[in-house]
Design a protein around this motif. Structure first.
Motif, PDB file in Angstrom:
ATOM      1  N   PHE A   1       0.823  -1.201   0.000  1.00 35.50           N
ATOM      2  CA  PHE A   1       0.000   0.000   0.000  1.00 35.50           C
ATOM      3  C   PHE A   1       0.859   1.254   0.000  1.00 35.50           C
ATOM      4  CE2 PHE A   1      -3.156  -3.108   0.837  1.00 35.50           C
ATOM      5  CZ  PHE A   1      -4.353  -2.553   0.395  1.00 35.50           C
ATOM      6  N   PHE A   2       2.032   1.151  -0.604  1.00 40.09           N
ATOM      7  CA  PHE A   2       2.865   2.335  -0.738  1.00 40.09           C
ATOM      8  C   PHE A   2       2.837   2.808  -2.193  1.00 40.09           C
ATOM      9  CE2 PHE A   2       5.002   0.122   2.911  1.00 40.09           C
ATOM     10  CZ  PHE A   2       4.567   1.023   3.872  1.00 40.09           C
ATOM     11  N   GLY A   3       2.384   4.031  -2.399  1.00 41.48           N
ATOM     12  CA  GLY A   3       2.312   4.589  -3.747  1.00 41.48           C
ATOM     13  C   GLY A   3       0.952   4.343  -4.373  1.00 41.48           C
ATOM     14  N   ILE A   4       0.580   5.196  -5.349  1.00 40.63           N
ATOM     15  CA  ILE A   4      -0.735   5.099  -5.986  1.00 40.63           C
ATOM     16  C   ILE A   4      -0.879   3.779  -6.730  1.00 40.63           C
ATOM     17  CG2 ILE A   4      -2.285   6.136  -7.696  1.00 40.63           C
ATOM     18  CD1 ILE A   4      -0.925   8.796  -7.193  1.00 40.63           C
ATOM     19  N   GLU A   5       0.138   3.488  -7.549  1.00 36.40           N
ATOM     20  CA  GLU A   5       0.071   2.309  -8.404  1.00 36.40           C
ATOM     21  C   GLU A   5      -0.098   1.042  -7.570  1.00 36.40           C
ATOM     22  OE1 GLU A   5       3.521   2.177 -10.962  1.00 36.40           O
ATOM     23  OE2 GLU A   5       3.022   0.146 -11.623  1.00 36.40           O
ATOM     24  N   ASP A   6       0.749   0.897  -6.556  1.00 42.56           N
ATOM     25  CA  ASP A   6       0.698  -0.318  -5.743  1.00 42.56           C
ATOM     26  C   ASP A   6      -0.561  -0.381  -4.888  1.00 42.56           C
ATOM     27  OD1 ASP A   6       3.004  -1.030  -6.906  1.00 42.56           O
ATOM     28  OD2 ASP A   6       4.204  -1.198  -5.083  1.00 42.56           O
ATOM     29  N   THR A   7      -1.012   0.758  -4.389  1.00 38.96           N
ATOM     30  CA  THR A   7      -2.240   0.766  -3.581  1.00 38.96           C
ATOM     31  C   THR A   7      -3.432   0.330  -4.437  1.00 38.96           C
ATOM     32  OG1 THR A   7      -1.393   2.537  -2.176  1.00 38.96           O
ATOM     33  CG2 THR A   7      -3.768   2.203  -2.153  1.00 38.96           C
ATOM     34  N   SER A   8      -3.567   0.953  -5.611  1.00 43.26           N
ATOM     35  CA  SER A   8      -4.691   0.595  -6.485  1.00 43.26           C
ATOM     36  C   SER A   8      -4.629  -0.877  -6.891  1.00 43.26           C
ATOM     37  CB  SER A   8      -4.687   1.463  -7.750  1.00 43.26           C
ATOM     38  OG  SER A   8      -4.988   2.792  -7.403  1.00 43.26           O
ATOM     39  N   ASN A   9      -3.440  -1.305  -7.313  1.00 41.00           N
ATOM     40  CA  ASN A   9      -3.283  -2.705  -7.700  1.00 41.00           C
ATOM     41  C   ASN A   9      -3.659  -3.638  -6.564  1.00 41.00           C
ATOM     42  OD1 ASN A   9      -2.542  -2.511 -10.303  1.00 41.00           O
ATOM     43  ND2 ASN A   9      -0.335  -2.380  -9.889  1.00 41.00           N
ATOM     44  N   SER A  10      -3.210  -3.290  -5.367  1.00 41.60           N
ATOM     45  CA  SER A  10      -3.469  -4.158  -4.224  1.00 41.60           C
ATOM     46  C   SER A  10      -4.963  -4.266  -3.947  1.00 41.60           C
ATOM     47  CB  SER A  10      -2.747  -3.632  -2.982  1.00 41.60           C
ATOM     48  OG  SER A  10      -1.358  -3.691  -3.198  1.00 41.60           O
ATOM     49  N   LEU A  11      -5.657  -3.130  -3.989  1.00 38.99           N
ATOM     50  CA  LEU A  11      -7.101  -3.153  -3.721  1.00 38.99           C
ATOM     51  C   LEU A  11      -7.814  -3.997  -4.774  1.00 38.99           C
ATOM     52  CD1 LEU A  11      -7.636   0.565  -2.646  1.00 38.99           C
ATOM     53  CD2 LEU A  11      -7.947  -1.460  -1.207  1.00 38.99           C
ATOM     54  N   LEU A  12      -7.430  -3.819  -6.036  1.00 34.66           N
ATOM     55  CA  LEU A  12      -8.070  -4.583  -7.122  1.00 34.66           C
ATOM     56  C   LEU A  12      -7.782  -6.074  -6.970  1.00 34.66           C
ATOM     57  CD1 LEU A  12      -7.263  -2.168 -10.103  1.00 34.66           C
ATOM     58  CD2 LEU A  12      -9.513  -2.579  -9.063  1.00 34.66           C
TER      59      LEU A  12
ATOM     60  N   SER B   1      -7.257   7.732  -7.245  1.00 35.73           N
ATOM     61  CA  SER B   1      -6.046   8.113  -7.994  1.00 35.73           C
ATOM     62  C   SER B   1      -6.241   9.447  -8.668  1.00 35.73           C
ATOM     63  CB  SER B   1      -5.655   7.091  -9.065  1.00 35.73           C
ATOM     64  OG  SER B   1      -6.094   5.829  -8.766  1.00 35.73           O
ATOM     65  N   SER B   2      -7.431   9.669  -9.241  1.00 34.98           N
ATOM     66  CA  SER B   2      -7.612  10.935  -9.964  1.00 34.98           C
ATOM     67  C   SER B   2      -7.638  12.106  -8.994  1.00 34.98           C
ATOM     68  CB  SER B   2      -8.873  10.894 -10.831  1.00 34.98           C
ATOM     69  OG  SER B   2     -10.003  10.877  -9.999  1.00 34.98           O
TER      70      SER B   2
END
Lengths: 455, 469
Positions: free
Chosen positions: B291-302, B325-326
């Motif tokens: 859950f560090f960073g936008i990319e990894d947080t979003s990926n993790s949730l998905l 993210s937006s």
């Protein structure tokens, strides 16, 4: 905050809760950092030195360099001899110090490693030195570690001499570099040609330069430690901390010491000044008299607010004794005096000090205590101010008592290590901190109609 | 001194025809296998990085020990008594250092130990440990006690397992031994011991029941409330979180862990082993998240939503990650010009965090030029190599001189590290961000991105640097 602590005090035989000390090697590390171009070395598991370096970095906000023997299971079975020999070779090859100061740990002590023999068997490069001291963590506290490391350096290096080098030795005790600078300033004003040992000023308060010096400019030089055997006398500050190093120096070289309290407060600073003046035959310069007059002036102003106020003072034994002396000089009551260091002479010295001011019956004193117990005392009878390390912060919050940070460690503030609490200047700083803490709280909690602009 | 040494042992390596010059001054022979360049294995034997070993004798290792590994993982369990059986140091140094926040008990913020003395070393410390446990139970309402054996207890041979068993029987509570002598391995070994101890807490409550669609979060310690941020996201997605391990955990919540259908692992270094054990015991599958960073947080949730296989949750996750993210785009647009083109050095505990940080710096247009970890594993170093730009220096268990050498050589503008690295960075005139125990702002999730970027900016662009002429 600290909901666990009950008011009712029951005797604990085994359980230590919220300690007011740490183990010997941390003190040994701090001492060794006060020697120029010295690499402190921990003979134990790799975790130990990581902890000590962290706590020093957290207190001083500076890098604290040290190496480790990195014990494995094999070393515990077969002894750590090959580990420390490899370590010393690697350290000289890569980090290139002039001297390595080894201290032991509970682990290497228990398996019976004999560093003395290992060092004799080592292939030490020409002109380089390895010294050691024993710092079993299950004896004493970081204060013992500090004075044992001092004794180790003296044992290895101080040279007996027929002729006097005309210098004065100054042992500063376990204090901040800011304190050492103040002690040196006073010694300079009294025209003393001195050797301070150890001296972490210029090491643990080194300026930012844009480059990292593993060995900053400061620290006692090896030649100076050797020269301790030829000084006129040593002025040793810290009646509890300095007994051992002074004894070793006397035994090894015959040099005598004046062992004085840490120069915290007026009386203790006066003693330091007079001891130096006796040695140098210098007159006390006006600038010191002026400083003294200024601080006494301020203490008179302050005592209007502080007279009769109660303080809980905790931390290292000599620091607690010094601060207690200062608050007594302003008419405050050092209601609780506590150190985690298990050295019983603390109790006697504290009792004598309290007796002198006729307040012994109002105060509680304890060596080998912990902050859980201090908190319980406070729950039973509160105080106006806490003076000590950061670890009192939880009590301060739980009981809404202002906290004045002094001593070791202070982990949650900056700039403290560069400022003195010793000498007249240090007294001025402490008095200001205590006064501000108490008055700030008064302003915060008083009714609106009682808030005064002029005090 | 440093320059003198460099003269002595300066060594130029022409890497894979790229003309990259690596200076290997100041590096112990034994250490060379633990330092590689991302595009070429410059110091090693061509087989990749050497890691997961104990430190070299005589090195200024930044690492802690087995006990420390066990303690940092278990310490955030808020209503447990953590009794350190050994001399005072081990308990002193680990007293309330993690900054793990609690929503309930603050018991864990006290320090309990047996403060062993010389006589205990000679005659054995089991008696004193028994008394200490008695004293805890007599005066406090103890339900869960961890007893940690430190170096010396390992040597004098106190049978802490027997003491703990006897105390459990006597008081009918959980008293769990953690045999963690510092010399018995690396910090990772301590993580493992902690995971085994956690299993012992969960086991007695296992009844075979499941709560559909519920998860456990493993390997987050709720520093600055980071666990709460993640829990917040899962709540919005309608995913029930049972046990948080161990940030803001309690005996009661831990004992719901076996009811979950999925484990998510944030700090892989400390908790993958626990996830594997829970998979073996109760068939709970796990996925690694970050859950560090936008990319990894979003990926993790998905990925969590997908792993649960609930269409509705997956839809919600898609919408939420897009919105979140937006929301950050304006913020990033504002900060990017201040940070783009800067160079970063990373020195953190585990490899997985390093990977997230490299990605996060990429998002900001910051190039990562030095990456080190204390306990990274081989697979993680492989990923780091893939993610890094050519010439990036990768180190295992680095010491200050190595960090200094490569930070200077690679002209890093900021170092991300822990307590011991902060003063080193400042001395070199390099900005710093604490991504370890002493971080004071939550750095995880979308909220964490803001805090991280603000902190990086604050340090890199501090007006005080101007004074350092």
């Amino acid at each position: 905050m600290l909901d666990l602590t009950p008011k009712e005090i029951t005797e604990r035989k085994a359980l230590r809760i919220n300690p007011c000390k740490t183990c010997q090697p941390a003190g040994a590390l701090y001492c060794a950092l006060g020697v120029h171009k010295c690499m402190p070395h921990s003979h134990g598991s790799q975790g130990c030195i990581s902890y000590h370096r962290s706590v020093l970095s957290r207190h001083f906000k500076e890098p604290a360099i040290a190496t480790t023997s990195s014990f494995s299971e094999g070393a515990c079975v077969f002894g750590g001899g090959s580990n420390v020999k490899t370590a010393v070779k690697n350290i000289f090859d890569i980090y290139d110090p002039d001297i390595i100061a080894c201290h032991t740990t509970c682990l290497s002590e228990t398996i019976g490693d004999d560093l003395n023999t290992y060092i004799q068997q080592m292939d030490i490069p020409e002109g380089k030195l390895v010294v050691h001291c024993n710092t079993p963590s299950y004896v004493g506290s970081h204060i013992n570690g500090f004075f044992n490391m001092m004794a180790g350096f003296i044992e290895y290096l101080a040279e007996k001499s027929e002729t006097c080098n005309g210098k004065t030795g100054i042992f500063p005790g376990f204090v901040n570099p800011g304190d050492m600078r103040e002690m040196k300033k006073i010694a300079g004003l009294l025209k003393a040609d001195y050797i301070m040992f150890p001296d972490t000023s210029g090491v643990m308060d080194a300026p930012i330069t844009g480059r990292y010096d593993m060995y900053p400019k400061g620290g006692t030089k090896i030649s100076e430690i050797r020269g301790l055997g030829a000084v006129r006398k040593v002025v040793a500050l810290g009646e509890i901390t300095e007994q051992e190093p002074c004894m070793v120096l006397k035994r090894k070289t015959g040099v005598d010491s004046d062992i004085l309290p840490l120069p915290i407060g007026i009386a203790n600073t006066d003693e330091y000044v007079m001891a130096l003046a006796r040695l140098t035959h210098a007159e006390v310069p006006y600038v010191l008299e002026e400083e003294r007059g200024q601080i006494v002036d301020i203490m008179l102003d302050a005592s209007a607010h502080l007279f009769g106020k109660k303080a809980a003072i905790y931390g290292d034994p000599d620091t607690v004794l010094g601060i207690a002396s200062l608050v007594l000089e302003m008419g405050m009551i050092p209601k609780y005096m506590l150190t985690g260091t298990p050295i019983e002479s603390f109790n006697k010295k504290a009792a004598a000090l309290l007796e002198k001011y006729g307040v012994a019956d109002q105060c509680t004193v304890k060596a080998n205590g912990d902050l859980f117990e201090l908190h319980q005392w406070i729950k039973n009878e509160t105080v106006d101010v806490l003076i000590g390390t950061t670890y009192g912060k939880q009590i301060a919050k739980a009981e809404d008592i202002p906290l004045v940070r002094a001593g070791f460690p202070v982990l949650d503030r900056h700039a403290h290590a560069l400022q003195p609490i010793v000498g007249y200047k240090g007294a001025l700083r402490l008095v200001e901190m205590i006064l501000n803490a108490i008055l700030d709280k008064q302003d915060r909690v008083c009714a609106d109609e009682d808030l005064e602009i002029v005090l | 001194m440093w320059y003198a040494l460099m003269q002595k042992s300066l060594c130029y390596l022409n890497l894979a025809g790229k003309g990259v010059v690596i200076m290997t001054a100041d590096i112990l022979e034994e250490r060379k296998k633990s330092i590689i360049s991302s595009d070429f294995c410059c110091h090693g034997d061509g087989k990749g990085i050497s890691c997961e070993k104990v430190s070299v004798s005589g090195s200024v290792s930044q690492r802690a020990c087995v006990y420390c590994g066990a303690r940092v993982v278990l310490n955030p369990i808020t209503d447990a008594f953590h009794i350190i059986h050994g001399p005072i140091g081990c308990s002193s140094y680990t007293w309330d250092i993690r900054g793990s926040l609690t929503s309930g008990s603050d018991l864990f913020r006290n320090s309990f130990s047996t403060d062993l003395k010389e006589r205990d070393i000679i005659f054995g410390g089991t008696k004193i440990l028994e008394t200490a446990i008695d004293e805890v139970v007599a005066k406090h309402d103890a339900k869960l006690i961890f007893v940690y054996a430190t170096c010396i207890v390992g040597v004098i041979g106190d049978d802490i397992e027997a003491v703990c068993r006897a105390a459990e029987a006597k008081y009918n509570i959980l008293v769990i031994p953690v045999k963690a002598p510092g010399f018995s391995g690396t910090k990772s070994q301590g993580y493992k011991l902690a995971c085994d101890a956690i299993m012992k807490v969960i086991m007695p409550a296992f009844d075979g029941s499941k709560i559909p669609g519920s998860i456990n979060i493993l390997g987050d310690y709720n520093l600055s409330g980071e666990m709460w941020i993640m829990q917040g996201y899962f709540q919005r997605l309608g995913i029930k979180v049972n046990a948080t391990i161990t940030g803001d955990a309690s005996l009661e919540t831990l004992q719901t862990a076996s009811k979950s259908v999925l484990n998510i692992v944030q700090c892989a270094g400390s908790s993958t082993y626990l996830a594997k054990r829970m998979e073996q015991e109760w068939g709970i599958p796990y996925i690694k998240v970050s859950f560090f960073g936008i990319e990894d947080t979003s990926n993790s949730l998905l990925r969590v939503a997908a792993a649960l296989g609930d269409e509705a949750v997956m839809k919600k996750a898609e919408t939420m990650t897009k919105i979140e993210s937006s929301k950050l785009q304006d913020f990033l647009t504002k900060y990017k010009p201040k940070l783009a083109g800067k160079k970063a050095a990373i020195y953190v505990g585990g490899g997985f965090k390093a990977i997230s940080l490299i990605r996060q710096f990429n998002e900001l247009g910051i190039e990562t030029v030095v990456v080190g970890t204390q306990t990274g594993q081989k697979e993680e170093y492989d990923i780091i190599r893939e993610l890094s730009s050519p010439g990036t220096i990768i180190m295992d268990d680095a010491n200050p001189s190595e960090l200094e050498t490569f930070m200077k050589e690679k002209k890093a503008d900021i170092l991300v590290g822990g307590v011991k690295e902060r003063p080193l960075a400042y001395k070199l005139g390099v900005a710093f961000c604490d991504h370890n125990h002493e971080r004071k702002h939550a750095l995880s999730g979308y909220d964490g991105v803001k805090n991280f970027v603000e902190e990086i900016n604050l340090s890199i662009n501090s007006p005080v640097w101007e004074l350092l002429a």
